[in-house]
Design an enzyme around this catalytic site. Structure first.
Site, mmCIF file in Angstrom:
data_model
loop_
_atom_site.group_PDB
_atom_site.id
_atom_site.type_symbol
_atom_site.label_atom_id
_atom_site.label_comp_id
_atom_site.label_asym_id
_atom_site.label_seq_id
_atom_site.Cartn_x
_atom_site.Cartn_y
_atom_site.Cartn_z
ATOM 1 N N GLY A 113 0.829 -1.194 0.000
ATOM 2 C CA GLY A 113 0.000 0.000 0.000
ATOM 3 C C GLY A 113 0.866 1.247 0.000
ATOM 4 C CB CYS A 114 0.310 4.651 -1.309
ATOM 5 S SG CYS A 114 -1.339 4.997 -0.641
ATOM 6 C CG HIS A 115 -1.332 5.481 3.644
ATOM 7 N ND1 HIS A 115 -1.287 6.855 3.688
ATOM 8 C CD2 HIS A 115 -2.573 5.158 3.171
ATOM 9 C CE1 HIS A 115 -2.438 7.348 3.256
ATOM 10 N NE2 HIS A 115 -3.222 6.348 2.940
#
Length: 317
Positions: A113-115
């Site tokens: 995921g980006c986070h």
């Protein structure tokens, strides 16, 4: 090599398709316009491909997986469905050379995921080197563009009615207020923390880009490292990486709010790490494009590794 993007009209799928359409070393398989609703064509292409990108919601990704029966088809999934699954390889090569090697030989790769990508790049080296204890009470905050919410959120921002515009478009919005964001399991697992961080994301009125910040109080750390020690550890860990760039301390002195603009890595596969603050309180910030290193760029980077190609092929730094 034949490549099929399942879900090519979603945010991530579109970006992957755009990037790969500019390359002549892969053959993009596509469903003909007049057969778009024919499930058999989709299944045929999935099993004909050397690489399949699954760019679907979690449950749809699980269902798509059951349709792939060719043992030689390798899969790169962009959903949350398989990120902590032991039968899948986590697609963040910068974690270690061992991780990069695992991706190279993997049949199933789950894109982070980006986070989680930004958080892990900032924190994993410090846990690995013993600077940050596994049981440290880590907190994390993220500013991100609204494209990370997918089609529904993009439409609320770009096509919303007047009421929604006043409520959503003109203000930043904290979300996951129950502290149960879906990226938390991978954020803990791939930093080797004993407990999940306290994580508060915020969606902002820009399309893509993000900055994740993690504060540290050095008096609570073993040997009380200073700003220079923490910065040196990150420099050492990423010295040979193309896409992870630790900004020199000289470049962070006197930084103002515009210098940490979340959009300044947009269009690249870069992740930039800043070490800010002072010897008592340190702020580690990681900036990246949530549609680049945070999704489509990471997926293509993994594909390049899996196919034995130059890792940065088709990606800008």
């Amino acid at each position: 090599m034949k490549v099929f993007v399942d879900g090519q009209y979603g945010t991530t799928g579109l970006k992957i398709h755009e990037r790969l359409s500019e390359r002549n070393d892969v053959e993009l398989l596509s469903i003909p316009e007049d057969h778009k609703k024919d499930p058999q064509i989709r299944i045929q292409l999935m099993n004909e491909a050397d690489i399949v990108f699954l760019c679907l919601p979690d449950q749809a990704a699980r269902e798509a997986l059951t349709l792939i029966t060719n043992p030689n088809t390798r899969i790169i999934d962009s959903s949350t469905a398989f990120r902590t699954n032991v039968d899948w390889t986590y697609g963040l090569p910068e974690l270690s050379e061992q991780q990069r090697g695992a991706i190279a030989s993997a049949a199933r790769v789950s894109v982070p995921g980006c986070h989680a990508t930004a958080f892990e790049l900032a924190i994993h080296p410090l846990v690995h080197k013993g600077i940050l204890p596994r049981d440290y009470p880590v907190s994390c905050h993220s500013l991100t563009g609204y494209s990370g919410g997918g089609k529904a959120l993009i439409e609320r921002y770009e096509l919303g009615n007047t009421v929604e515009s006043n409520d959503v478009l003109n203000h930043t919005k904290h979300y996951s207020l129950n502290l149960d964001h879906k990226h938390l399991p991978e954020m803990q697992k791939f930093t080797d923390l004993a407990f999940q961080p306290v994580f508060l994301p915020t969606v902002c009125n820009f399309y893509n880009g993000m900055v994740v910040t993690v504060p540290l109080v050095t008096r609570l750390l073993p040997n009380q490292p200073n700003l220079q020690n923490i910065h040196a550890a990150l420099i050492d860990y990423y010295q040979s990486e193309t896409f992870v760039k630790v900004i020199p301390l000289e470049g962070t002195k006197g930084m103002n709010q515009s210098n940490l603009d979340p959009t300044l890595c947009n269009g690249t596969n870069n992740a930039e790490i800043f070490v800010l603050g002072n010897d008592d309180q340190v702020l580690i910030a990681c900036r990246l494009d949530n549609l680049g290193k945070g999704s489509s760029g990471a997926a293509i980077q993994c594909m390049n590794i899996m196919l034995g190609l130059e890792e940065g092929l088709g990606l800008s730094s």
